[in-house]
Design a protein around this motif. Structure first.
Motif, PDB file in Angstrom:
ATOM      1  N   LEU A  79       0.830  -1.208   0.000  1.00  0.00           N
ATOM      2  CA  LEU A  79       0.000   0.000   0.000  1.00  0.00           C
ATOM      3  C   LEU A  79       0.863   1.256   0.000  1.00  0.00           C
ATOM      4  CD1 LEU A  79      -2.875  -1.083   2.405  1.00  0.00           C
ATOM      5  CD2 LEU A  79      -2.889  -1.002  -0.088  1.00  0.00           C
ATOM      6  N   ASP A  80       1.996   1.235   0.697  1.00  0.00           N
ATOM      7  CA  ASP A  80       2.911   2.383   0.668  1.00  0.00           C
ATOM      8  C   ASP A  80       3.467   2.591  -0.733  1.00  0.00           C
ATOM      9  OD1 ASP A  80       2.531   2.992   3.307  1.00  0.00           O
ATOM     10  OD2 ASP A  80       4.386   2.041   4.013  1.00  0.00           O
ATOM     11  N   ARG A  81       3.769   1.498  -1.425  1.00  0.00           N
ATOM     12  CA  ARG A  81       4.270   1.591  -2.788  1.00  0.00           C
ATOM     13  C   ARG A  81       3.198   2.144  -3.721  1.00  0.00           C
ATOM     14  NH1 ARG A  81       5.773  -3.691  -3.262  1.00  0.00           N
ATOM     15  NH2 ARG A  81       7.439  -3.590  -1.771  1.00  0.00           N
ATOM     16  N   LEU A  82       1.960   1.731  -3.505  1.00  0.00           N
ATOM     17  CA  LEU A  82       0.858   2.128  -4.389  1.00  0.00           C
ATOM     18  C   LEU A  82       0.372   3.544  -4.106  1.00  0.00           C
ATOM     19  CD1 LEU A  82      -1.184   1.217  -6.563  1.00  0.00           C
ATOM     20  CD2 LEU A  82      -2.632   0.414  -4.701  1.00  0.00           C
ATOM     21  N   GLY A 108       3.102   6.638   4.380  1.00  0.00           N
ATOM     22  CA  GLY A 108       2.407   7.392   5.423  1.00  0.00           C
ATOM     23  C   GLY A 108       0.958   7.708   5.131  1.00  0.00           C
ATOM     24  N   ARG A 109       0.419   7.273   4.002  1.00  0.00           N
ATOM     25  CA  ARG A 109      -0.974   7.592   3.676  1.00  0.00           C
ATOM     26  C   ARG A 109      -1.920   6.443   3.991  1.00  0.00           C
ATOM     27  NH1 ARG A 109      -1.517  10.108  -2.018  1.00  0.00           N
ATOM     28  NH2 ARG A 109      -3.539  10.649  -1.164  1.00  0.00           N
ATOM     29  N   THR A 110      -1.374   5.295   4.397  1.00  0.00           N
ATOM     30  CA  THR A 110      -2.202   4.164   4.806  1.00  0.00           C
ATOM     31  C   THR A 110      -1.654   3.582   6.098  1.00  0.00           C
ATOM     32  OG1 THR A 110      -0.866   2.600   3.536  1.00  0.00           O
ATOM     33  CG2 THR A 110      -2.809   3.501   2.443  1.00  0.00           C
ATOM     34  N   LEU A 111      -2.538   2.988   6.874  1.00  0.00           N
ATOM     35  CA  LEU A 111      -2.146   2.327   8.118  1.00  0.00           C
ATOM     36  C   LEU A 111      -2.878   0.993   8.190  1.00  0.00           C
ATOM     37  CD1 LEU A 111      -0.721   2.362  10.880  1.00  0.00           C
ATOM     38  CD2 LEU A 111      -2.770   3.449  11.797  1.00  0.00           C
ATOM     39  N   VAL A 112      -2.104  -0.093   8.270  1.00  0.00           N
ATOM     40  CA  VAL A 112      -2.661  -1.445   8.325  1.00  0.00           C
ATOM     41  C   VAL A 112      -2.610  -1.922   9.766  1.00  0.00           C
ATOM     42  CG1 VAL A 112      -2.351  -3.833   7.574  1.00  0.00           C
ATOM     43  CG2 VAL A 112      -1.911  -1.956   5.982  1.00  0.00           C
ATOM     44  N   ALA A 156      -5.824   7.741   3.585  1.00  0.00           N
ATOM     45  CA  ALA A 156      -6.017   9.179   3.422  1.00  0.00           C
ATOM     46  C   ALA A 156      -5.855   9.522   1.942  1.00  0.00           C
ATOM     47  CB  ALA A 156      -5.019   9.959   4.269  1.00  0.00           C
ATOM     48  N   ILE A 157      -6.833   9.085   1.131  1.00  0.00           N
ATOM     49  CA  ILE A 157      -6.804   9.377  -0.303  1.00  0.00           C
ATOM     50  C   ILE A 157      -8.175   9.867  -0.747  1.00  0.00           C
ATOM     51  CG2 ILE A 157      -4.935   7.827  -0.968  1.00  0.00           C
ATOM     52  CD1 ILE A 157      -6.971   5.720  -1.647  1.00  0.00           C
ATOM     53  N   GLN A 158      -8.164  10.699  -1.789  1.00  0.00           N
ATOM     54  CA  GLN A 158      -9.423  11.210  -2.333  1.00  0.00           C
ATOM     55  C   GLN A 158      -9.645  10.756  -3.767  1.00  0.00           C
ATOM     56  OE1 GLN A 158      -8.906  15.433  -1.712  1.00  0.00           O
ATOM     57  NE2 GLN A 158     -10.050  15.357   0.196  1.00  0.00           N
ATOM     58  N   GLN A 165     -12.586  -0.850   6.300  1.00  0.00           N
ATOM     59  CA  GLN A 165     -11.881   0.297   5.750  1.00  0.00           C
ATOM     60  C   GLN A 165     -12.273   1.556   6.515  1.00  0.00           C
ATOM     61  OE1 GLN A 165     -13.336   2.910   3.519  1.00  0.00           O
ATOM     62  NE2 GLN A 165     -11.345   3.845   3.546  1.00  0.00           N
ATOM     63  N   ASN A 166     -11.282   2.352   6.887  1.00  0.00           N
ATOM     64  CA  ASN A 166     -11.509   3.656   7.539  1.00  0.00           C
ATOM     65  C   ASN A 166     -10.898   4.738   6.673  1.00  0.00           C
ATOM     66  OD1 ASN A 166     -12.695   2.520   9.811  1.00  0.00           O
ATOM     67  ND2 ASN A 166     -10.758   2.326  10.884  1.00  0.00           N
ATOM     68  N   THR A 167     -11.524   5.904   6.671  1.00  0.00           N
ATOM     69  CA  THR A 167     -10.939   7.041   5.969  1.00  0.00           C
ATOM     70  C   THR A 167     -10.403   8.025   6.978  1.00  0.00           C
ATOM     71  OG1 THR A 167     -13.102   8.102   5.874  1.00  0.00           O
ATOM     72  CG2 THR A 167     -12.430   6.842   3.954  1.00  0.00           C
ATOM     73  N   ALA A 168      -9.354   8.708   6.584  1.00  0.00           N
ATOM     74  CA  ALA A 168      -8.722   9.672   7.483  1.00  0.00           C
ATOM     75  C   ALA A 168      -8.472  10.971   6.738  1.00  0.00           C
ATOM     76  CB  ALA A 168      -7.406   9.109   8.024  1.00  0.00           C
ATOM     77  N   LEU A 169      -9.536  11.564   6.231  1.00  0.00           N
ATOM     78  CA  LEU A 169      -9.417  12.824   5.512  1.00  0.00           C
ATOM     79  C   LEU A 169      -9.693  13.974   6.460  1.00  0.00           C
ATOM     80  CD1 LEU A 169     -11.264  11.899   2.209  1.00  0.00           C
ATOM     81  CD2 LEU A 169      -8.823  11.948   2.649  1.00  0.00           C
ATOM     82  N   ASN A 170      -8.943  15.025   6.318  1.00  0.00           N
ATOM     83  CA  ASN A 170      -9.130  16.200   7.171  1.00  0.00           C
ATOM     84  C   ASN A 170     -10.137  17.139   6.524  1.00  0.00           C
ATOM     85  OD1 ASN A 170      -7.255  15.337   9.039  1.00  0.00           O
ATOM     86  ND2 ASN A 170      -5.546  16.297   7.966  1.00  0.00           N
ATOM     87  N   ASP A 171     -11.377  16.964   6.847  1.00  0.00           N
ATOM     88  CA  ASP A 171     -12.449  17.827   6.349  1.00  0.00           C
ATOM     89  C   ASP A 171     -13.187  18.425   7.533  1.00  0.00           C
ATOM     90  OD1 ASP A 171     -11.943  17.373   3.714  1.00  0.00           O
ATOM     91  OD2 ASP A 171     -13.418  15.779   3.496  1.00  0.00           O
TER      92      ASP A 171
END
Length: 194
Positions: free
Chosen positions: A98-101, A105-109, A123-125, A149-155
């Motif tokens: 997931l880090d490669r893709l 730092g944008r995913t946490l397993v 943390a992707i849109q 699946q959880n999202t971590a967007l700062n909105d």
């Protein structure tokens, strides 16, 4: 590049106009053939493949790409990701994939082995990238683990409170209402109070 063929012939052929023109024509054909051979060699590797080479690999993998919204670099990364999905499953392997893709730092397993729960916070849109993350997880995770699946967007979310009132007129009295004669109640218009 001309003079590809004349250089191998004796010098007096360089003065004959037919051979000079023949050299120009055949040199252009040889250049085009050399370019095609080089492109065929480049298409053997995902990182140097042309758009046609990437499209051929996507067809082999069953990927329906949208070149209008997906960049060639993303399509390359997706193909490499699909080729890289190999068991056995470990959380470290999934995190690295997931880090490669997506990017570091944008995913946490997180794996909860007691409850057989795999939680991935992203943390992707980008919708295409999100679908690829979901595909990656489904290909790697074992069947006995549940994926959450959880999202971590700062909105920022703004809550607005409203209160409204509506008049209710009852169309029956206890024991006097007959089925189908009228509705139980008639609702008046909603009036905002606050």
């Amino acid at each position: 590049m001309s003079d590809r063929i004349l250089q191998y012939l004796p010098g007096f052929y360089r003065e004959i106009e037919d051979f000079v023109e023949l050299d120009k024509t055949e040199s252009a054909e040889l250049d085009a053939m050399e370019s095609a051979v080089q492109q065929m060699l480049n298409d053997q590797f995902v990182m140097t493949a042309s758009a046609a080479g990437i499209k051929r690999r996507e067809k082999m993998l069953g990927i329906q790409a949208n070149p209008a919204t997906e960049s060639l670099e993303f399509r390359r990364a997706r193909i490499i990701n699909r080729y890289s999905l190999k068991p056995p499953f470990t959380s470290r392997f999934l995190q690295e994939q997931l880090d490669r893709l997506v990017g570091p730092g944008r995913t946490l397993v997180e794996v909860d082995p007691v409850n057989f729960l795999l939680t991935i916070t992203v943390a992707i849109q980008d919708a295409e990238l999100f679908r690829e993350v979901e595909h990656t997880v489904k290909q790697i995770k074992p069947a006995n683990i549940v994926y959450q699946q959880n999202t971590a967007l700062n909105d920022n979310i703004e809550l607005v409170e409203t209160v409204s009132m509506q008049q209710v007129t009852w169309n029956y009295e206890l024991g006097s209402w007959r089925l189908g004669e009228a509705t139980f109640a008639t609702l008046g218009p909603e009036v905002p109070v606050k």
